[in-house]
Design an enzyme around this catalytic site. Structure first.
Site, PDB file in Angstrom:
ATOM      1  N   GLY A  92      31.019  44.639 -54.853  1.00 52.28           N
ATOM      2  CA  GLY A  92      31.359  45.997 -55.267  1.00 52.28           C
ATOM      3  C   GLY A  92      30.837  46.388 -56.636  1.00 52.28           C
ATOM      4  O   GLY A  92      30.847  47.567 -56.982  1.00 52.28           O
ATOM      5  N   CYS A 301      33.311  62.571 -26.516  1.00 56.66           N
ATOM      6  CA  CYS A 301      31.884  62.847 -26.389  1.00 56.66           C
ATOM      7  C   CYS A 301      31.590  63.539 -25.054  1.00 56.66           C
ATOM      8  O   CYS A 301      32.000  63.062 -23.996  1.00 56.66           O
ATOM      9  CB  CYS A 301      31.077  61.556 -26.503  1.00 56.66           C
ATOM     10  SG  CYS A 301      29.312  61.803 -26.202  1.00 56.66           S
ATOM     11  N   CYS A 304      29.092  60.908 -22.997  1.00 59.22           N
ATOM     12  CA  CYS A 304      29.514  59.598 -22.501  1.00 59.22           C
ATOM     13  C   CYS A 304      31.029  59.478 -22.393  1.00 59.22           C
ATOM     14  O   CYS A 304      31.535  58.462 -21.938  1.00 59.22           O
ATOM     15  CB  CYS A 304      28.967  58.485 -23.380  1.00 59.22           C
ATOM     16  SG  CYS A 304      29.825  58.295 -24.951  1.00 59.22           S
ATOM     17  N   CYS A 326      28.333  61.964 -29.368  1.00 58.52           N
ATOM     18  CA  CYS A 326      28.328  60.813 -30.264  1.00 58.52           C
ATOM     19  C   CYS A 326      27.228  60.966 -31.312  1.00 58.52           C
ATOM     20  O   CYS A 326      26.083  61.306 -30.989  1.00 58.52           O
ATOM     21  CB  CYS A 326      28.048  59.526 -29.489  1.00 58.52           C
ATOM     22  SG  CYS A 326      29.402  58.979 -28.450  1.00 58.52           S
ATOM     23  N   CYS A 332      26.030  55.807 -27.513  1.00 57.05           N
ATOM     24  CA  CYS A 332      26.211  56.809 -26.465  1.00 57.05           C
ATOM     25  C   CYS A 332      25.317  56.489 -25.253  1.00 57.05           C
ATOM     26  O   CYS A 332      25.768  56.511 -24.105  1.00 57.05           O
ATOM     27  CB  CYS A 332      25.868  58.185 -27.030  1.00 57.05           C
ATOM     28  SG  CYS A 332      26.340  59.563 -25.970  1.00 57.05           S
TER      29      CYS A 332
END
Lengths: 350, 188, 365
Positions: A92, A301, A304, A326, A332
């Protein structure tokens, strides 16, 4: 012109002045360089160097043998590699590095490209996504760059990729050991919009003085009833550094922590590299009475039918009709191939 | 003379890339042991220590050689292949030697509060490198990892200074593992 | 039925082909040669060399051709090329005092050793379009004179003899290089000067202008501006002495600025410095004014909040390749982040409307 000879020759400005005019830098357009071949069985879905994702193969990308493997010179790679190891050792923390000018503009992924170039091996299978999609123009451009400069194989499949460079998304498919996810980062400093000066934000990280960030988040709650940050939502890493996860939607934040893959972040213009080792504890900043929520559009979606993926909103006509699909095109397509369909799923042979 | 000029990478760009990838995996997954190759440094350096030098050091990285590693053959090999300037322990960005030779490790740079990355990386030559012994936890480790370490107290002290501290690469023959400052080390 | 947008590869190929065609323009008009650009667009070539940080007129001319005359794009091409070149060493500091001057003027003295040499300047031209050039007329040869065989000392050296200007002691510390080391603030003056020397001419011009208008005023005079060629020498360790490897054209400007004195220093003049590759007069002047404005702390002056005094602001924003890249990246798709914002704004609106008018849920969408 061969790889090493050109940069070496170029250090003699007197002798080279005229010569280089006759032989301009960069690959001669018709030159066909060597191409690295890979023989791993992968179901035939993935591309060898030079073939476009999508398998159309209409544009044969030539390997640029005029430059070093993966474009960068070895000294530059060593510098980036040292920074990457320090970044992993202090998760980080933003390690400064001597970012180079790349042949694509600052802000267009130069940090990610430098990190990828320093990590790539010839055996890699590279995936590049922008906004979750393999086919967006800048993803195409970066993928081509590495096809030409490193001769690596590329893929659109998350599972098949060994190194994924991304802008603004984490793939929906969980990443695994042996994979590396490289993020393109525009502004690596999570405190930058609260304090524009680098000299000040550096001090705040040093002293672990993140009160200002909490004040900002709390002001949001006071004004809006919730934290009004929808992307680039700040996180705390391994209990120490507050980190900008790059402009991913906060929906993706929970995937940052406890991830089996190595996550590397490169900011070229701002010259910073940072990292999350696998399984690192990553906590999205929040308050006890206002816990973090990874939100997304409340739809599934249309192609899909997935109800748990991040969605793009697509305007379909000039009367304001819209549909949700998606953002992760590979996810997808994989679901559609497995027979899953949404309200607008493919009925004709698209 | 010949031994000085040989033993580097035959294909520097490719071999450096592969070695670095092993190093990256090692630093990202403390305690994980990886295998490297492609270099033949002079005795007493291990293959792993040699490739780490080739991949990470150059004229911009001050290097400290400790104990037996500080010999004419090694100095010449480093001068020829990496050009890293040899310096005292207190100034080193990299230091190479056995754990005993590197003592006291409190000499090495641990970074500055604003710049914790400005710290030394120790390349520690060991006789044994196996996934047992000290218990490791922290970033990069799912539940726990085990690794044979020359001792644990020094690494605990190092961890206590986090985010400052040195980072360690352990080498043994053609194998290596890493112990970044973020790792918690316990005896059992 | 909706079909996801595809075809990025084909679109990119086609766009590049179109770009190449546009670059060439009407094929009935003869193509520009790189040599023509180098010889006849010299000041553009100079700007590309200066901001590209690479002294190579041929490559700069090629970059201008390739960039269709977009100089920032040309600078970018040069920078991207430069970054791939390995470093084998550094030259000795160039001796601008020994410059073979084409132009040398001082605004602070009417005459001085070495003389005032106007050189090839626009300064006193009347800016009237010359239609003879449109007819492609050749210019008559310029008159020549014998070379004045005398040294051309720096004006500041002359002032320094009387202690009237701050002394700048020689310093052998190798200067930092922000293209090889990450920038660390606060920066040394040497590092600031490097950043300015490759900074955007337009940005530096505006900053310098702002100091003249009172935002960090430094009361600058052009002590001296000189343009000419200097020898570049490199010390070869094998030989143990420096060898001349070539010549470069440089523009150097030293401003002379008022200084009222401080607790430790008597009143004296101070300096601002500009040094740019090629003939880049506006850039050198701007650089010297901005350099002087940035020195407020060292000279014990007040920080008035002026942009030109603010080291972090100036250094972080003077690089046009960084600036244009980041500015233009907002053209890239951002629909993921935008979607996140869109969803947030919808939710906040819904909640706000509900709070103001319970039962208004329908209207919020």
């Amino acid at each position: 012109m061969t790889g090493p000879s050109m940069p070496l020759a170029a250090v003699d400005p007197v002798a080279q002045g005229d010569h280089r005019l006759k032989e301009p830098p960069g690959p001669p357009p018709q030159q066909k360089g060597h191409r690295t071949q890979h023989d791993e069985a992968d179901g035939g879905e993935d591309q060898k160097a030079g073939e476009g994702v999508g398998g159309r193969g209409h544009s044969v990308t030539r390997v640029m043998s005029d430059y070093n493997f993966a474009y960068l010179d070895e000294q530059t790679k060593r510098m980036i590699r040292r920074a990457l190891l320090k970044a992993l050792a202090v998760p980080g923390y933003q390690v400064p590095f001597a970012s180079r000018e790349m042949p694509m503009p600052y802000g267009w992924g130069t940090g990610g490209v430098q990190v990828t170039a320093a990590c790539l091996v010839p055996e890699d299978r590279l995936k590049v996504i922008d906004q979750g999609a393999d086919d967006t123009t800048n993803a195409v451009s970066i993928r081509r760059f590495f096809e030409r400069t490193a001769g690596v194989a590329t893929t659109g499949h998350t599972e098949a990729a060994t190194l994924i460079q991304t802008r603004h998304r984490i793939p929906e498919t969980p990443l695994t050991e042996g994979q590396i996810l490289v993020y393109q980062v525009p502004i690596p400093e999570p405190l930058r919009f609260l304090e524009p000066r680098e000299t000040e934000t550096r001090k705040m990280h040093e002293l672990e003085e993140y009160g200002l960030m909490y004040v900002k988040l709390y002001e949001d709650i006071a004004r809006h009833g919730e934290i009004a940050t929808a992307y680039a939502y700040p996180v705390k890493v391994a209990g120490r550094y507050v980190m900008d996860p790059s402009p991913i939607p906060k929906f993706d934040n929970p995937k940052l922590g406890g991830c089996a893959a190595i996550q590397l972040f490169g900011a070229g213009r701002e010259a910073r590299i940072y990292a999350l080792p696998p399984w690192t504890e990553v906590v999205s900043l929040d308050f006890e009475d206002h816990p973090f929520v990874a939100s997304k559009a409340d739809h599934s979606c249309a192609l899909c039918g997935a109800g748990n993926s991040y969605l793009d909103e697509v305007i379909t006509d000039d009367r304001g009709s819209r549909m949700f699909v998606c953002s992760d095109t590979d996810f997808c397509a994989g679901r559609q191939a497995a027979g899953k369909a949404g309200s607008e799923g493919p009925k004709e042979g698209a | 003379m010949n031994t000085i000029m040989t033993g580097g990478f035959a294909e520097p760009a490719i071999q450096s890339a592969r070695t670095f990838r092993a190093l990256l995996e090692a630093m990202a997954r403390p305690g994980r042991i990886g295998t490297v190759g492609g270099a033949e440094p002079p005795a007493p350096l291990s293959v792993a220590a040699g490739v780490v030098l080739l991949v990470l050091t150059d004229p911009t990285t001050p290097l400290h050689l400790a104990g037996d590693a500080d010999c004419a053959a090694v100095r010449s090999w480093i001068a020829f292949h990496t050009g890293a300037p040899l310096v005292a322990a207190e100034e080193a960005q990299f230091a190479l030697g056995t754990w005993n030779a590197l003592q006291p490790v409190t000499r090495f740079l641990i970074g500055e509060p604003a710049w914790p990355d400005r710290s030394a990386t120790l390349i520690v030559e060991t006789d044994r490198l196996e996934p047992r012994g000290a218990r490791l936890t922290g970033p990069g480790i799912g539940t726990e990892a085990r690794l044979t370490l020359p001792e644990t107290a020094a690494f605990r002290l190092n961890r206590a200074q986090f985010p400052l501290g040195f980072d360690t690469i352990l080498t043994c023959g053609d194998r290596l593992a890493a112990l970044p400052r973020s790792t918690r080390v316990e005896d059992n | 039925m909706y079909v996801a947008v595809k075809g990025g590869e084909r679109a990119i190929d086609a766009a590049h082909a179109w770009l190449a065609e546009e670059r060439r323009g009407d094929p009935a008009v003869p193509e520009l040669s790189v040599a023509q650009i180098r010889e006849q667009m010299t000041l553009a070539v100079n700007r590309v060399m200066a901001e590209g940080s690479l002294y190579d007129p041929d490559l700069a001319a090629l970059a201008i051709k390739q960039a269709r005359g977009d100089l920032i794009e040309a600078v970018f091409l040069i920078r991207a090329w430069r970054t791939t070149l390995p470093r084998f060493g550094a030259s000795e500091p160039v001796d601008t005092g020994a410059m073979a001057v084409d132009r040398r003027i001082s605004a602070t003295f009417k005459d001085l050793p070495g003389g005032q040499v106007l050189g090839p300047t626009f300064d006193y031209t009347h800016r009237l379009l010359d239609f003879a050039l449109a007819a492609e007329g050749e210019a008559p040869p310029a008159p020549t004179a014998d070379v004045r065989d005398e040294p051309v000392p720096h004006v500041a050296t002359l002032l320094n003899r009387d202690g009237l200007i701050e002394d700048e002691a020689p310093d052998d510390t190798p200067p930092p290089d922000l293209t090889r080391q990450p920038l660390e603030l606060p920066a040394s003056r040497a590092l600031r000067l490097q950043a300015l020397a490759r900074g955007d001419e337009g940005f530096l011009l505006s900053l310098a202008y702002s100091t003249q208008r009172g935002y960090g005023r430094t009361h600058a005079f052009v002590g001296e501006l000189r343009i000419g060629r200097v020898a570049v020498k490199v010390e070869l360790p094998e030989l143990g002495f420096a060898v001349e490897i070539g010549e470069v054209e440089l523009t150097e400007c030293e401003s002379v600025n008022q200084f009222r004195g401080s607790k430790t220093e008597p009143p004296q003049f101070t300096r601002g410095y500009g040094l740019v590759m090629g003939q880049s007069e506006r850039m050198a002047l701007s650089m010297s004014l901005v350099d002087r404005a940035l020195r407020w702390q060292e000279l014990g002056e007040d920080f008035t909040g002026a942009p030109a005094q603010d080291e972090e602001f100036v250094i972080s924003h003077c690089d046009n390749i960084q600036a244009t890249g980041f500015l233009e990246h907002i053209k890239l798709p951002h629909y993921v982040d935008f979607q996140a914002e869109l969803e947030l704004v919808r939710r906040l609106r819904r909640e706000a409307l509900l709070a103001a008018n319970p039962g208004a849920e329908e209207a919020a969408e």
